[in-house]
Design an enzyme around this catalytic site. Structure first.
Site, PDB file in Angstrom:
ATOM      1  CG  HIS A 143      -3.146  -9.983   4.179  1.00 48.30           C
ATOM      2  ND1 HIS A 143      -3.343 -10.857   3.698  1.00 48.30           N
ATOM      3  CD2 HIS A 143      -1.550  -9.424   4.656  1.00 48.30           C
ATOM      4  CE1 HIS A 143      -2.448 -11.300   2.689  1.00 48.30           C
ATOM      5  NE2 HIS A 143      -0.944 -10.982   3.807  1.00 48.30           N
ATOM      6  CD  GLU A 177       1.966  -7.287   6.253  1.00 53.04           C
ATOM      7  OE1 GLU A 177       0.054  -7.712   6.181  1.00 53.04           O
ATOM      8  OE2 GLU A 177       2.267  -7.604   5.952  1.00 53.04           O
ATOM      9  CD  GLU A 205     -10.992  10.560   3.544  1.00 53.83           C
ATOM     10  OE1 GLU A 205     -10.282  11.372   3.246  1.00 53.83           O
ATOM     11  OE2 GLU A 205     -11.730   9.444   3.902  1.00 53.83           O
ATOM     12  CG  HIS A 215      -0.367 -15.318   2.460  1.00 51.38           C
ATOM     13  ND1 HIS A 215       0.599 -15.155   3.663  1.00 51.38           N
ATOM     14  CD2 HIS A 215       0.604 -13.528   2.464  1.00 51.38           C
ATOM     15  CE1 HIS A 215       0.660 -14.783   4.266  1.00 51.38           C
ATOM     16  NE2 HIS A 215       0.973 -13.336   3.610  1.00 51.38           N
ATOM     17  CD  GLU A 239      -7.517  17.601 -14.882  1.00 51.66           C
ATOM     18  OE1 GLU A 239      -6.741  17.037 -14.423  1.00 51.66           O
ATOM     19  OE2 GLU A 239      -7.765  15.917 -13.252  1.00 51.66           O
TER      20      GLU A 239
END
Length: 612
Positions: free
Chosen positions: A339, A336, A202, A345, A415
């Protein structure tokens, strides 16, 4: 879901090849003018909604006809989505706009299994799609003929700035040398089920005042920018079975609420503190990103804390609005957020199948759309080791009047499951054509679902993380593990050295170890007498610039003091503080401050039986 049979493909107009044009995305050197023709899927006589749940458009790319299938991204917004801005006199104004009938879609190209699309249909078609391995952009042309659109490859957009753009993260937070591949982790069946369980984030996006000025105080333009970026962000994270739900945006229309500076590390620190102290108090969410138009120092266009999802302060990132293209800013957001989710990286050994990788330290001139094998393994390892609890909570589904979209991977009203389009569904429990469970099955996924059946009542689905936590067990009636619960606050723990508080057992010694290392212990009472002075950084409470000394009985609820073991006749009282976060270095709430007593929210040492 209604299926449309295309007997013939009739394009309205043959495309026009252009050499150069200025578009919203920038200067484009080579483009096609196309006239997308909508193929309706509505039965004759049916009411025409403003934005249909599914749409199809026909046009030509490189002279070849394509059919673009679009499905509304119904899970883009949460049920309690809100927007906050500030009046000229500084008043906070929060609204809850209706967002059910929005115009943001995911999609694919017909007969291209590897294709993807992220499109806004608000005013024509604007966004990008992947066709035969290449990325194309589409946007309306501002011509008298309102149906005209430009289609062009990203490589044909003139770069605004040829200087390299980079993420500001400079170090890894975990060291796995070499990185263990997923196949080498020796996962238990329970760990594998946990990884397979759908996750939800969220998200709140905050636009700073420089963004407001950049977009000339046009809040609609800022919202449109954010919506388009998060729509793409959502599509990118589908690879990890993670759904991003936008629960709110905040626009600092009357000035910044923190000092947004070109020093990215300073801005991130301030934003994380503000999020913990202010934003979380009035908006429930899992992660927040600051979108700013300030130019960070050097090549940096983003920065985030590592391996920090669900942390009140560190589950944050900052992103520079560095490109006219939505996709480039969205990729930076995805980087970001990666991370926060445990990804470092990429190194030279990491592979994206020859394509640019999202977690590359340098932002490629071609937009990245894939995570590398390294990112996948680091993310999975982070999930297994840390089990961030907030991402298992499914956001509330909007009670949508229009029919749900079967095939968008998001279970909506009516559903029972949704595993994507039939051609892509790999879940044996779900009928992809109807989004209903297959006969004889009880569930699709979840921590209490195994081989399409509910696990038996009493099967542990979440282990206790400490003696103050409680292990949760399946009910036998649901695929979901019950809500995480813990022992009652105030229950003795750690051999009566502490009392349980929200699932943990906070002690002064453990806090000293956390700040200064394993050799440190809590200081003697004489150090805590400094809190009686109410001077400098030694106090119990602070209101704006005014500080209040501790009462004698409350002195162990103010500033924390530690020492390095026995030091003879000399006592060196050690403490820590932060100018940007005044709570750092203070004794944690719920900490034992005397026999039968704990620190409460006003930093008083009170009876444990009346504290909660």
């Amino acid at each position: 879901m209604i299926q449309v049979l295309l007997v013939t493909i009739c394009l309205a107009v043959f495309p026009y090849q252009g050499s150069s044009i200025i578009l919203g995305s920038g200067n484009v050197n080579d483009y096609e003018v196309v006239y997308p023709r909508k193929v309706t899927a509505l039965p004759k006589g049916a009411a025409q909604p403003k934005y249909e749940d599914t749409m199809q458009y026909e046009f030509k790319v490189n002279g070849e006809p394509v059919v673009l299938h679009l499905e509304k991204n119904k899970g883009l917004f949460s049920e309690d989505y809100s927007e906050t801005h500030y009046s000229p006199d500084g008043r906070e104004i929060t609204t809850y706009p209706p967002v059910e009938d929005h115009c943001y879609y995911h999609g694919r190209i017909q007969n291209d299994a590897d294709s993807t699309a992220s499109i806004s249909a608000c005013n024509g078609l604007k966004g990008h799609f992947k066709l035969q391995g290449e990325m194309y952009l589409i946007e309306p042309l501002e011509l008298s003929d309102s149906e005209a659109h430009a289609v062009f490859k990203y490589e044909n957009v003139e770069k605004e700035d040829e200087a390299p753009k980079m993420c500001g993260v400079t170090q890894n937070w975990e060291s796995y040398e070499p990185i263990k591949k997923a196949s080498q982790l020796n996962l238990t069946p329970e760990q594998q089920r946990y990884l397979n369980t759908k996750k939800y984030i969220e998200l709140v996006i905050v636009a700073d005042n420089v963004m407001v000025k950049k977009y000339t105080s046009n809040s609609t333009a800022i919202r449109t920018r954010i919506y388009a970026c998060v729509n793409t962000l959502n599509l990118i994270y589908r690879a990890f079975n993670i759904h991003i739900a936008l629960v709110g945006i905040e626009i600092w229309s009357n000035g910044d609420l923190i000092n947004v500076t070109s020093a990215a590390n300073v801005t991130l620190d301030l934003f994380g503190n503000w999020r913990r102290r202010v934003l979380l108090r009035h908006k429930r969410h899992d992660n927040a990103q600051l979108l700013t138009a300030i130019d960070f120092d050097g090549p940096t266009v983003g920065l985030a804390y590592g391996a920090s999802m669900c942390d009140p302060r560190f589950a944050t990132g900052i992103v520079q609005d560095h490109s006219k293209l939505d996709i480039m800013v969205a990729v930076t957001m995805a980087h970001e957020l990666g991370h926060n989710l445990g990804m470092n990286h990429d190194g030279n050994q990491c592979n994206c199948g020859g394509n640019p990788c999202i977690m590359s330290a340098t932002l490629n001139f071609e937009p990245a759309y894939q995570f590398s094998d390294c990112s996948r393994d680091e993310h999975w390892r982070y999930l297994i080791d840390n089990r961030p609890p907030c991402i298992l909570n499914k956001p509330s589904i909007t009670d949508i009047v229009s029919p749900p979209v079967c095939g968008n991977y998001f279970v909506e009203v009516g559903e029972e499951c949704d595993c994507g389009l039939p051609a892509r569904c790999q879940n044996p429990c779900c009928n992809a054509a109807t989004c209903k469970l297959r006969p004889g099955t009880q569930c699709e996924d979840g921590e209490c679902c195994e081989q399409c059946q509910f696990k038996g009542a009493g099967t542990e689905c979440r282990a206790a993380s400490s003696e103050c936590d409680i292990a949760e067990s399946c009910t036998g009636q649901s695929a979901d593990c019950p809500t995480d619960d813990f022992q009652r606050n105030g229950q003795p723990c750690l051999n009566n050295n502490g009392y349980c508080y929200n699932g943990t057992c906070p002690t002064l010694d453990d806090q000293c170890i956390s700040f200064f290392g394993s050799s440190k212990t809590v200081a003697p009472d004489v150090c805590f007498n400094l809190n009686l002075q109410g001077q400098g950084d030694f106090y119990c409470r602070r209101e704006n610039t005014r500080i209040f000394p501790c009462a004698p009985q409350d002195k162990k609820c103010g500033r924390l003091f530690c020492v390095l073991g026995p030091t003879g006749n000399t006592i060196s009282c050690q403490s820590t503080y932060s100018q940007s976060d005044l709570d750092i270095g203070m004794v944690d709430l719920g900490t034992k401050c005397g026999d039968g007593r704990v620190c409460n929210s006003t930093r008083q040492c009170v009876d444990v039986n009346t504290a909660y």
